[in-house]
Design an enzyme around this catalytic site. Structure first.
Site, PDB file in Angstrom:
ATOM      1  N   CYS A 127      29.865  19.959 -67.811  1.00 41.02           N
ATOM      2  CA  CYS A 127      30.401  18.604 -67.957  1.00 41.02           C
ATOM      3  C   CYS A 127      31.596  18.338 -67.049  1.00 41.02           C
ATOM      4  CB  CYS A 127      30.771  18.361 -69.419  1.00 41.02           C
ATOM      5  SG  CYS A 127      29.372  18.586 -70.537  1.00 41.02           S
ATOM      6  N   LYS A 199      33.665  16.306 -80.928  1.00 45.58           N
ATOM      7  CA  LYS A 199      32.312  16.692 -80.527  1.00 45.58           C
ATOM      8  C   LYS A 199      32.227  18.211 -80.580  1.00 45.58           C
ATOM      9  CE  LYS A 199      28.988  16.538 -76.765  1.00 45.58           C
ATOM     10  NZ  LYS A 199      28.610  15.912 -75.495  1.00 45.58           N
ATOM     11  N   ARG A 221      28.851  25.620 -73.685  1.00 47.38           N
ATOM     12  CA  ARG A 221      29.951  24.655 -73.622  1.00 47.38           C
ATOM     13  C   ARG A 221      31.088  24.984 -74.583  1.00 47.38           C
ATOM     14  NH1 ARG A 221      26.966  21.256 -70.501  1.00 47.38           N
ATOM     15  NH2 ARG A 221      25.153  20.178 -71.336  1.00 47.38           N
ATOM     16  N   GLU A 237      42.334  16.494 -82.436  1.00 50.08           N
ATOM     17  CA  GLU A 237      41.604  15.852 -81.334  1.00 50.08           C
ATOM     18  C   GLU A 237      41.616  14.327 -81.494  1.00 50.08           C
ATOM     19  OE1 GLU A 237      40.214  16.566 -78.584  1.00 50.08           O
ATOM     20  OE2 GLU A 237      39.785  18.691 -78.518  1.00 50.08           O
ATOM     21  N   LYS A 252      30.393  13.985 -83.714  1.00 49.03           N
ATOM     22  CA  LYS A 252      29.068  14.373 -83.252  1.00 49.03           C
ATOM     23  C   LYS A 252      28.889  15.863 -83.399  1.00 49.03           C
ATOM     24  CE  LYS A 252      26.407  14.365 -79.074  1.00 49.03           C
ATOM     25  NZ  LYS A 252      26.456  14.256 -77.653  1.00 49.03           N
ATOM     26  N   TYR A 317      18.524   7.951 -82.954  1.00 47.03           N
ATOM     27  CA  TYR A 317      17.190   7.755 -82.364  1.00 47.03           C
ATOM     28  C   TYR A 317      16.261   7.085 -83.365  1.00 47.03           C
ATOM     29  CZ  TYR A 317      19.402  10.850 -79.098  1.00 47.03           C
ATOM     30  OH  TYR A 317      20.310  11.389 -78.211  1.00 47.03           O
TER      31      TYR A 317
HETATM   32  C1  PBG Z   1      26.463  14.909 -72.691  1.00 48.91           C
HETATM   33  C2  PBG Z   1      25.881  14.631 -74.007  1.00 48.91           C
HETATM   34  C3  PBG Z   1      25.116  15.470 -74.848  1.00 48.91           C
HETATM   35  C4  PBG Z   1      24.699  14.686 -75.923  1.00 48.91           C
HETATM   36  C5  PBG Z   1      25.236  13.427 -75.725  1.00 48.91           C
HETATM   37  N1  PBG Z   1      25.972  13.420 -74.563  1.00 48.91           N
HETATM   38  C6  PBG Z   1      24.671  16.845 -74.657  1.00 48.91           C
HETATM   39  C7  PBG Z   1      25.628  17.967 -74.676  1.00 48.91           C
HETATM   40  O1  PBG Z   1      26.816  17.811 -74.939  1.00 48.91           O
HETATM   41  O2  PBG Z   1      25.151  19.059 -74.379  1.00 48.91           O
HETATM   42  C8  PBG Z   1      23.813  15.149 -77.054  1.00 48.91           C
HETATM   43  C9  PBG Z   1      23.098  14.043 -77.771  1.00 48.91           C
HETATM   44  C10 PBG Z   1      21.989  14.470 -78.650  1.00 48.91           C
HETATM   45  O3  PBG Z   1      21.730  15.667 -78.883  1.00 48.91           O
HETATM   46  O4  PBG Z   1      21.315  13.564 -79.150  1.00 48.91           O
HETATM   47  N2  PBG Z   1      27.689  15.537 -72.650  1.00 48.91           N
END
Ligand code: PBG
Length: 328
Positions: A127, A199, A221, A237, A252, A317
């Site tokens: 990223c 996240k 990551r 954060e 998330k 989704y």
């Molecule tokens: C990009 C990003 C990701 C997702 C959203 N933006 C992937 C990641 O961080 O590897 C995941 C979304 C999903 O799983 O629906 N940084």
């Protein structure tokens, strides 16, 4: 024995609806959408049944399909025609997200939100800008401060194309402040920032990484996304992002992190969003395929739970499917 209290009274039809504490509304849903510069046709995403990579030419038609269900907001993820070391197609004026954003905002009334990250645009799938020895030294990954400059450029290019809100997802320190400063400098003070504030480094992103072709080529990551074990750190954060000017705070994934959604709702006076991610979607589909779960019922229950935990906005989704079901 006669019970003293009878909560069941309010569960009878007619009263049950009256005392319902949580409602889902299409207005609070955001539909993620994958736009792909490498294809002329829609390509089905195997691990996310019902979702496709959509070519630029089809993007407006796709958005109109989503809007038919009552969902007005889309979150764009781009698959560029080529990738390089620094991910330069992410801020290109003729990049896939920029082009699709221009078309959607010109031709429809949809609200366009864009993902601001580099992982779909870099050859290595990380990223941001790599540390020099990152490919061979597992202790190294992404350079934070150099990446901030690029995130600012991406956000401005999306704003120029017409995005109403940008959503930085890279978990770089200071990303919200850097993006806010660049947007303001470029005269986009009105463009909002929805920060992926908490996240987590989650295995639930698996299907998304297939869909967006954004899996890291080496390593993982964990040096930038949060440890699933940590809740207090999420508060830190979020506090930082609020201080840097985040307009909306996102958590998330959603379902495994409802405690985080709820804690942020309690503590911060900002809209809270939760991202019901690809793995949360795929697992219900996989079980429903085997007739082990009812898809519609489990999807609705998932989204109600996320709302009940305190999310104002849900990225999912399932957006179209559940919104279409509200009408029935
Ligand atoms: C990009 C990003 C990701 C997702 C959203 N933006 C992937 C990641 O961080 O590897 C995941 C979304 C999903 O799983 O629906 N940084």
């Amino acid at each position: 024995m006669n019970p003293i209290e009878r909560p069941r009274r309010l569960r009878r039809d007619g009263l049950r609806e009256l005392v319902s504490e949580t409602t889902l509304d299409a207005n609070n849903l955001i539909a993620p959408m994958f736009v792909d510069a490498t294809t002329d046709e829609r390509v089905a995403i195997q691990s996310m049944p019902g979702h496709e990579r959509v070519p630029i030419e089809e993007s407006v038609a796709r958005v109109e399909e989503i809007r038919e269900t009552g969902v007005e907001a889309v979150m764009l993820f781009g698959i560029p025609e080529s990738k390089d070391e620094r991910g330069s197609r992410a801020w290109a004026e003729d990049g896939v997200v920029q082009e699709v954003t221009r078309r959607i905002t010109r031709e429809t009334d949809a609200t366009v939100i864009t993902d601001v990250c580099l992982c779909e645009y870099t050859e290595h799938g990380h990223c941001g800008v790599l540390e020099d020895e990152a490919a061979t030294d597992p202790r190294l990954t992404v350079k934070n401060d150099e990446t901030l400059d690029l995130l600012g450029k991406i956000a401005v290019s999306h704003a120029e194309a017409g995005a109403e809100m940008v959503a930085p997802s890279g978990m770089m320190d200071g990303m919200v402040g850097a993006i806010r400063a660049e947007l303001d400098d470029a005269n986009y003070a009105d463009v909002a920032i929805m920060s992926y504030a908490a996240k987590y480094e989650s295995a639930f992103y698996g299907p998304f990484r297939d869909a967006a072709d954004g899996a890291p080529a080496f390593g993982d990551r964990r040096h930038y996304q949060m440890d699933p074990a940590n809740a207090r750190e999420a508060m830190r954060e979020v506090a930082l992002d609020v201080g840097e000017g985040a307009d909306v705070l996102m958590v998330k994934p959603a379902l495994p992190y409802l405690d985080i959604v709820s804690a942020i709702r309690e503590k911060f006076d900002r809209p809270v969003a939760a991202y019901n991610v690809s793995g949360e979607y795929a697992m219900l589909h996989a079980a429903a395929d085997r007739e082990w779960l009812d898809l519609q019922e489990t999807a609705l229950e998932s989204l109600v739970s996320i709302k009940r935990a305190g999310a104002d906005i849900i990225l999912t989704y399932f957006a179209e499917d559940v919104a279409a079901a509200f009408d029935e």
